[in-house]
Scaffold this motif. Sequence first.
Motif, PDB file in Angstrom:
ATOM      1  N   TYR A  83      40.797 -19.018  28.970  1.00  0.00           N
ATOM      2  CA  TYR A  83      40.656 -20.471  28.968  1.00  0.00           C
ATOM      3  C   TYR A  83      41.959 -21.070  28.458  1.00  0.00           C
ATOM      4  N   LYS A 103      42.718 -21.473  24.782  1.00  0.00           N
ATOM      5  CA  LYS A 103      41.517 -21.954  24.108  1.00  0.00           C
ATOM      6  C   LYS A 103      40.551 -20.793  24.019  1.00  0.00           C
ATOM      7  N   ARG A 105      36.539 -19.690  23.142  1.00  0.00           N
ATOM      8  CA  ARG A 105      35.152 -20.124  22.967  1.00  0.00           C
ATOM      9  C   ARG A 105      34.536 -19.307  21.845  1.00  0.00           C
ATOM     10  N   ASN A 107      31.057 -18.677  20.022  1.00  0.00           N
ATOM     11  CA  ASN A 107      29.614 -18.897  20.104  1.00  0.00           C
ATOM     12  C   ASN A 107      28.859 -18.206  18.984  1.00  0.00           C
TER      13      ASN A 107
END
Length: 117
Positions: A83, A103, A105, A107
Motif C-alpha cells: 500500500y 502505508k 494496515r 488490524n
Amino acid sequence: MEKVVQKKNLLPQVLELIRHSLHTIQYGYLILTVQDGYVIKMERTEKFIFSSKNKTGYIKGDIPTGQHSFQAKIIAQLQGLMYGQLIIRIEDGKVAQIEKTEKRRINEYEGTHGDGI
C-alpha cells in the motif's frame, strides 16, 4: 528489444505507460498508487517550461521503443510495496528523484479494554 523482468502483478499496460512517460516527459511527475500489491492508478503531471534552453521542441515523434534506464529501478522500488505511492520527479527529461511512501494496515492492535485504538 530488451527483456523486462516484471513482478507478476505489474501489468504490461502499466509497464508500457511508465516507459512511455519516462521517455516523453521533460518536466513533471509520475505518481504510481499501489493497493494490495498492485499498481491501481498512475497520475501524470507534466509541466512545459518555455525557455531558450529547449531548442528541440516539446513534441517528441520518435519515442524510443526500448526500456528506459530507470525502469528497472522503478520496478525494484515497487517490489514488496503493498500500500502506498511511488512518486517520480522528472527534470529536463531525466529522473531527478524517486520518493516512496509506504502505508501499512494494522488490524491486530486493541486497547486495554478490547475497544481498539
